[in-house]
Design a protein around this motif. Sequence first.
Motif, mmCIF file in Angstrom:
data_model
loop_
_atom_site.group_PDB
_atom_site.id
_atom_site.type_symbol
_atom_site.label_atom_id
_atom_site.label_comp_id
_atom_site.label_asym_id
_atom_site.label_seq_id
_atom_site.Cartn_x
_atom_site.Cartn_y
_atom_site.Cartn_z
ATOM 1 N N ILE A 68 0.854 -1.192 0.000
ATOM 2 C CA ILE A 68 0.000 0.000 0.000
ATOM 3 C C ILE A 68 0.887 1.239 0.000
ATOM 4 C CG2 ILE A 68 -1.662 1.345 1.340
ATOM 5 C CD1 ILE A 68 -2.775 -1.317 2.387
ATOM 6 N N LYS A 69 0.647 2.086 -0.990
ATOM 7 C CA LYS A 69 1.378 3.354 -1.105
ATOM 8 C C LYS A 69 0.377 4.432 -1.500
ATOM 9 C CE LYS A 69 5.694 1.218 -2.647
ATOM 10 N NZ LYS A 69 5.381 -0.160 -2.996
ATOM 11 N N ALA A 70 0.505 5.612 -0.894
ATOM 12 C CA ALA A 70 -0.392 6.706 -1.259
ATOM 13 C C ALA A 70 0.205 8.032 -0.842
ATOM 14 C CB ALA A 70 -1.758 6.525 -0.600
ATOM 15 N N ASP A 71 -0.183 9.077 -1.569
ATOM 16 C CA ASP A 71 0.130 10.445 -1.161
ATOM 17 C C ASP A 71 -1.215 11.169 -1.023
ATOM 18 O OD1 ASP A 71 -0.673 11.194 -3.783
ATOM 19 O OD2 ASP A 71 1.391 11.307 -4.508
ATOM 20 N N ASP A 72 -1.211 12.479 -1.125
ATOM 21 C CA ASP A 72 -2.457 13.230 -0.950
ATOM 22 C C ASP A 72 -3.451 13.029 -2.093
ATOM 23 O OD1 ASP A 72 -1.505 14.231 1.415
ATOM 24 O OD2 ASP A 72 -0.881 16.163 0.584
ATOM 25 N N TYR A 73 -2.992 12.533 -3.235
ATOM 26 C CA TYR A 73 -3.838 12.492 -4.428
ATOM 27 C C TYR A 73 -4.084 11.100 -4.986
ATOM 28 C CZ TYR A 73 -2.386 17.316 -4.093
ATOM 29 O OH TYR A 73 -2.125 18.572 -3.617
ATOM 30 N N ILE A 74 -3.049 10.261 -4.996
ATOM 31 C CA ILE A 74 -3.156 8.942 -5.618
ATOM 32 C C ILE A 74 -2.571 7.869 -4.707
ATOM 33 C CG2 ILE A 74 -3.146 9.814 -7.997
ATOM 34 C CD1 ILE A 74 -0.174 8.939 -8.144
ATOM 35 N N GLY A 75 -2.956 6.620 -4.982
ATOM 36 C CA GLY A 75 -2.421 5.499 -4.219
ATOM 37 C C GLY A 75 -2.481 4.217 -5.022
ATOM 38 N N THR A 76 -1.771 3.205 -4.528
ATOM 39 C CA THR A 76 -1.750 1.890 -5.162
ATOM 40 C C THR A 76 -1.712 0.812 -4.082
ATOM 41 O OG1 THR A 76 0.663 1.859 -5.312
ATOM 42 C CG2 THR A 76 -0.534 2.671 -7.250
ATOM 43 N N ALA A 77 -2.104 -0.372 -4.475
ATOM 44 C CA ALA A 77 -1.999 -1.549 -3.606
ATOM 45 C C ALA A 77 -2.016 -2.793 -4.476
ATOM 46 C CB ALA A 77 -3.145 -1.600 -2.607
ATOM 47 N N LYS A 78 -1.406 -3.836 -3.965
ATOM 48 C CA LYS A 78 -1.482 -5.143 -4.608
ATOM 49 C C LYS A 78 -2.417 -5.978 -3.744
ATOM 50 C CE LYS A 78 1.224 -9.282 -5.550
ATOM 51 N NZ LYS A 78 2.529 -9.935 -5.410
ATOM 52 N N TRP A 79 -3.322 -6.704 -4.404
ATOM 53 C CA TRP A 79 -4.154 -7.605 -3.628
ATOM 54 C C TRP A 79 -4.415 -8.888 -4.389
ATOM 55 C CZ3 TRP A 79 -9.623 -8.457 -4.448
ATOM 56 C CH2 TRP A 79 -10.212 -7.637 -5.410
ATOM 57 N N ILE A 80 -4.690 -9.937 -3.630
ATOM 58 C CA ILE A 80 -4.918 -11.259 -4.203
ATOM 59 C C ILE A 80 -6.242 -11.785 -3.658
ATOM 60 C CG2 ILE A 80 -4.063 -13.629 -4.410
ATOM 61 C CD1 ILE A 80 -1.227 -12.459 -3.852
ATOM 62 N N ALA A 81 -7.119 -12.168 -4.563
ATOM 63 C CA ALA A 81 -8.389 -12.778 -4.188
ATOM 64 C C ALA A 81 -8.338 -14.257 -4.552
ATOM 65 C CB ALA A 81 -9.550 -12.101 -4.921
ATOM 66 N N THR A 82 -8.609 -15.110 -3.584
ATOM 67 C CA THR A 82 -8.658 -16.548 -3.811
ATOM 68 C C THR A 82 -10.075 -17.012 -3.484
ATOM 69 O OG1 THR A 82 -6.331 -16.736 -3.162
ATOM 70 C CG2 THR A 82 -7.625 -18.770 -3.208
ATOM 71 N N TYR A 83 -10.734 -17.636 -4.460
ATOM 72 C CA TYR A 83 -12.130 -18.036 -4.297
ATOM 73 C C TYR A 83 -12.494 -19.058 -5.360
ATOM 74 C CZ TYR A 83 -12.711 -14.817 -8.216
ATOM 75 O OH TYR A 83 -12.588 -14.178 -9.427
ATOM 76 N N ASN A 84 -13.670 -19.640 -5.220
ATOM 77 C CA ASN A 84 -14.219 -20.503 -6.257
ATOM 78 C C ASN A 84 -15.217 -19.685 -7.060
ATOM 79 O OD1 ASN A 84 -12.712 -22.632 -5.402
ATOM 80 N ND2 ASN A 84 -14.374 -23.710 -4.404
ATOM 81 N N PHE A 85 -15.017 -19.639 -8.375
ATOM 82 C CA PHE A 85 -15.919 -18.907 -9.259
ATOM 83 C C PHE A 85 -17.299 -19.554 -9.187
ATOM 84 C CE2 PHE A 85 -17.456 -18.063 -13.725
ATOM 85 C CZ PHE A 85 -17.739 -16.722 -13.503
ATOM 86 N N SER A 86 -18.323 -18.755 -8.894
ATOM 87 C CA SER A 86 -19.651 -19.300 -8.589
ATOM 88 C C SER A 86 -20.273 -20.088 -9.738
ATOM 89 C CB SER A 86 -20.596 -18.180 -8.139
ATOM 90 O OG SER A 86 -20.744 -17.222 -9.156
ATOM 91 N N LYS A 87 -20.054 -19.704 -10.978
ATOM 92 C CA LYS A 87 -20.705 -20.382 -12.109
ATOM 93 C C LYS A 87 -20.100 -21.756 -12.422
ATOM 94 C CE LYS A 87 -22.625 -16.445 -14.663
ATOM 95 N NZ LYS A 87 -23.583 -16.206 -13.641
ATOM 96 N N THR A 88 -18.801 -21.940 -12.140
ATOM 97 C CA THR A 88 -18.137 -23.199 -12.480
ATOM 98 C C THR A 88 -17.576 -23.935 -11.261
ATOM 99 O OG1 THR A 88 -16.013 -22.086 -12.794
ATOM 100 C CG2 THR A 88 -17.437 -22.313 -14.751
ATOM 101 N N ASN A 89 -17.553 -23.258 -10.120
ATOM 102 C CA ASN A 89 -16.952 -23.759 -8.881
ATOM 103 C C ASN A 89 -15.461 -24.057 -9.037
ATOM 104 O OD1 ASN A 89 -17.330 -24.204 -6.114
ATOM 105 N ND2 ASN A 89 -17.357 -26.418 -6.429
ATOM 106 N N ARG A 90 -14.829 -23.442 -10.028
ATOM 107 C CA ARG A 90 -13.392 -23.612 -10.240
ATOM 108 C C ARG A 90 -12.627 -22.601 -9.377
ATOM 109 N NH1 ARG A 90 -11.572 -26.378 -14.670
ATOM 110 N NH2 ARG A 90 -9.788 -24.997 -14.756
ATOM 111 N N LYS A 91 -11.498 -23.040 -8.826
ATOM 112 C CA LYS A 91 -10.685 -22.181 -7.963
ATOM 113 C C LYS A 91 -9.975 -21.112 -8.798
ATOM 114 C CE LYS A 91 -7.188 -22.173 -4.361
ATOM 115 N NZ LYS A 91 -6.340 -23.005 -3.505
ATOM 116 N N VAL A 92 -10.038 -19.877 -8.298
ATOM 117 C CA VAL A 92 -9.388 -18.738 -8.943
ATOM 118 C C VAL A 92 -8.457 -18.078 -7.928
ATOM 119 C CG1 VAL A 92 -9.764 -16.442 -9.939
ATOM 120 C CG2 VAL A 92 -11.325 -18.315 -10.504
#
Length: 157
Positions: A68-92
């Motif tokens: 997580i990095k930010a100043d007064d105007y802009i910011g960034t972050a890296k994130w990872i979502a791990t879940y099973n896709f609801s339509k196929t139940n495949r792991k993402v």
Amino acid sequence: MNPNEQLIFKFYTAFANGDAKTMCECYHPEIQFQDPAFGILKGNDACQMWKMLIEKSKGNIKIEFSDIKADDYIGTAKWIATYNFSKTNRKVINVIHGEFKFQDGLIIRHTDNFDIWKWAKQALGFKGLLFGWTGFMQKKIQEQALTSLNNYTKTIS
């Protein structure tokens, strides 16, 4: 951490805890969200998307965030979502780079970037591997995501 870094931290902590209400409190009323799956969502539609994703996951989504990095105007972050896709139940496992713009102490622009082909291969399997890189398939993914959001919004209204 400065206030905008704290805001991003609060947003992702709420997401990790399945708390869409707190996530939405981090957003400016004129929020504009964008990602490869949903395209551009404005205002309450962005909040409804997070609520829908959390509800559809039924508590089976893991959110990790870092850088997580930010100043007064802009910011960034890296994130990872791990879940099973609801339509196929495949792991993402979706690795996402978030970009933010701030106004009035809140997030007014939130753009998530990720490899839609890599996502499609995981979520859709062979079909995603073969066609996930095409504009046609990417448009279909977006259409289905927006249809899901519209249907969800109708059911809670």
